[in-house]
Design a protein around this motif. Structure first.
Motif, mmCIF file in Angstrom:
data_model
loop_
_atom_site.group_PDB
_atom_site.id
_atom_site.type_symbol
_atom_site.label_atom_id
_atom_site.label_comp_id
_atom_site.label_asym_id
_atom_site.label_seq_id
_atom_site.Cartn_x
_atom_site.Cartn_y
_atom_site.Cartn_z
ATOM 1 N N UNK A 11 0.809 -1.217 0.000
ATOM 2 C CA UNK A 11 0.000 0.000 0.000
ATOM 3 C C UNK A 11 0.846 1.273 0.000
ATOM 4 N N UNK A 12 2.164 1.138 0.000
ATOM 5 C CA UNK A 12 3.060 2.287 -0.056
ATOM 6 C C UNK A 12 2.892 2.935 -1.421
ATOM 7 N N UNK A 13 2.441 4.162 -1.458
ATOM 8 C CA UNK A 13 2.022 4.805 -2.687
ATOM 9 C C UNK A 13 3.074 4.789 -3.808
ATOM 10 N N UNK A 14 4.336 5.141 -3.570
ATOM 11 C CA UNK A 14 5.303 5.060 -4.674
ATOM 12 C C UNK A 14 5.445 3.641 -5.236
ATOM 13 N N UNK A 19 4.002 -0.124 -9.639
ATOM 14 C CA UNK A 19 3.396 -1.378 -10.097
ATOM 15 C C UNK A 19 2.255 -1.115 -11.067
ATOM 16 N N UNK A 20 1.424 -0.114 -10.765
ATOM 17 C CA UNK A 20 0.319 0.226 -11.661
ATOM 18 C C UNK A 20 0.843 0.705 -13.007
ATOM 19 N N UNK A 21 1.904 1.515 -12.973
ATOM 20 C CA UNK A 21 2.479 2.014 -14.221
ATOM 21 C C UNK A 21 3.034 0.873 -15.066
ATOM 22 N N UNK A 22 3.769 -0.013 -14.452
ATOM 23 C CA UNK A 22 4.344 -1.141 -15.189
ATOM 24 C C UNK A 22 3.248 -2.037 -15.761
ATOM 25 N N UNK A 23 2.290 -2.380 -14.930
ATOM 26 C CA UNK A 23 1.223 -3.268 -15.366
ATOM 27 C C UNK A 23 0.390 -2.632 -16.470
ATOM 28 N N UNK A 24 0.060 -1.357 -16.308
ATOM 29 C CA UNK A 24 -0.813 -0.703 -17.285
ATOM 30 C C UNK A 24 -0.100 -0.410 -18.595
ATOM 31 N N UNK A 25 1.215 -0.270 -18.588
ATOM 32 C CA UNK A 25 1.915 0.066 -19.833
ATOM 33 C C UNK A 25 2.443 -1.155 -20.576
ATOM 34 N N UNK A 26 2.491 -2.309 -19.941
ATOM 35 C CA UNK A 26 3.058 -3.503 -20.581
ATOM 36 C C UNK A 26 2.363 -3.863 -21.894
ATOM 37 N N UNK A 27 1.051 -3.860 -21.901
ATOM 38 C CA UNK A 27 0.314 -4.236 -23.109
ATOM 39 C C UNK A 27 0.543 -3.282 -24.251
ATOM 40 N N UNK A 28 0.526 -1.983 -23.958
ATOM 41 C CA UNK A 28 0.761 -0.981 -24.997
ATOM 42 C C UNK A 28 2.201 -1.066 -25.497
ATOM 43 N N UNK A 29 3.119 -1.307 -24.582
ATOM 44 C CA UNK A 29 4.527 -1.443 -24.957
ATOM 45 C C UNK A 29 4.711 -2.566 -25.968
ATOM 46 N N UNK A 30 4.032 -3.666 -25.754
ATOM 47 C CA UNK A 30 4.162 -4.795 -26.670
ATOM 48 C C UNK A 30 3.674 -4.426 -28.065
ATOM 49 N N UNK A 31 2.637 -3.608 -28.142
ATOM 50 C CA UNK A 31 2.075 -3.218 -29.443
ATOM 51 C C UNK A 31 3.055 -2.342 -30.219
ATOM 52 N N UNK A 32 3.545 -1.254 -29.599
ATOM 53 C CA UNK A 32 4.440 -0.378 -30.369
ATOM 54 C C UNK A 32 5.778 -1.049 -30.652
ATOM 55 N N UNK A 33 6.164 -1.985 -29.807
ATOM 56 C CA UNK A 33 7.399 -2.726 -30.059
ATOM 57 C C UNK A 33 7.206 -3.695 -31.233
ATOM 58 N N UNK A 34 6.094 -4.431 -31.229
ATOM 59 C CA UNK A 34 5.829 -5.402 -32.291
ATOM 60 C C UNK A 34 5.578 -4.726 -33.638
ATOM 61 N N UNK A 35 4.797 -3.652 -33.640
ATOM 62 C CA UNK A 35 4.438 -2.997 -34.911
ATOM 63 C C UNK A 35 5.569 -2.184 -35.511
ATOM 64 N N UNK A 139 -2.296 13.757 -11.998
ATOM 65 C CA UNK A 139 -1.765 15.041 -12.447
ATOM 66 C C UNK A 139 -1.196 15.829 -11.252
ATOM 67 N N UNK A 140 -1.896 15.777 -10.137
ATOM 68 C CA UNK A 140 -1.408 16.458 -8.932
ATOM 69 C C UNK A 140 -0.072 15.844 -8.473
ATOM 70 N N UNK A 141 -0.010 14.525 -8.415
ATOM 71 C CA UNK A 141 1.213 13.859 -7.978
ATOM 72 C C UNK A 141 2.366 14.095 -8.957
ATOM 73 N N UNK A 142 2.034 14.292 -10.231
ATOM 74 C CA UNK A 142 3.060 14.563 -11.240
ATOM 75 C C UNK A 142 3.484 16.036 -11.232
ATOM 76 N N UNK A 143 2.831 16.830 -10.399
ATOM 77 C CA UNK A 143 3.198 18.240 -10.282
ATOM 78 C C UNK A 143 2.658 19.114 -11.405
ATOM 79 N N UNK A 144 1.559 18.721 -11.973
ATOM 80 C CA UNK A 144 0.967 19.503 -13.084
ATOM 81 C C UNK A 144 -0.325 20.160 -12.677
#
Length: 144
Positions: A11-14, A19-35, A139-144
């Motif tokens: 539950x430690x936010x960072x 983990x959320x970033x890695x999990x959520x980007x893995x599928x998209x990463x595979x697409x731009x890498x494969x194509x 967006x808040x956590x990213x400082x935007x």
């Protein structure tokens, strides 16, 4: 496994954000890498140029929050694939303006459609108001 500390790493936010970033980007990463054989920084450069048009590598690095060395390598890879062109600045020869070629624009449009569909699937289990809260919080956590 027995836990001998009250600190909840799961539950430690960072840690959770990573983990959320890695999990959520893995599928998209595979697409731009494969194509297109792209790496993460490559598609970020491609998308910045697709969205904003003519930019410098420095501008992209600042907006994407990516180190200039990684941006430079991505630009070189995209240029080698003829996805972008460099145009020397008339006033400062150290600066190059980058622009997508027709092939780069086509790749951007293709991947933008994939990205939109991917994001829709990613948030499909969330209520629209929860997606809005999540975006504002990130967006808040990213400082935007």
């Amino acid at each position: 496994m027995e836990k001998n500390d009250a600190f909840d790493l799961q539950l430690f936010l960072p840690y959770l954000l990573n983990q959320a970033a890695e999990t959520s980007s893995d599928g998209f990463q595979q697409i731009y890498k494969d194509r297109y054989g792209m790496l993460r920084t490559d598609w970020r450069v491609l998308f910045h140029l697709g969205i904003y048009g003519r930019m410098t590598a420095r501008d992209i690095g600042r907006m994407a929050q990516v180190h200039k060395t990684k941006i430079s390598r991505a630009v070189a890879r995209l240029e080698a694939r003829r996805f972008l062109t460099r145009e020397e600045d008339g006033a400062d020869r150290r600066v190059a303006h980058l622009r997508l070629t027709a092939a780069g624009q086509a790749a951007y449009r293709d991947l933008r459609g994939v990205a939109e569909a991917y994001e829709a699937r990613l948030v499909s289990g969330l209520a629209p108001e929860d997606v809005a809260v999540l975006r504002r919080a990130l967006l808040h956590l990213a400082g935007r």
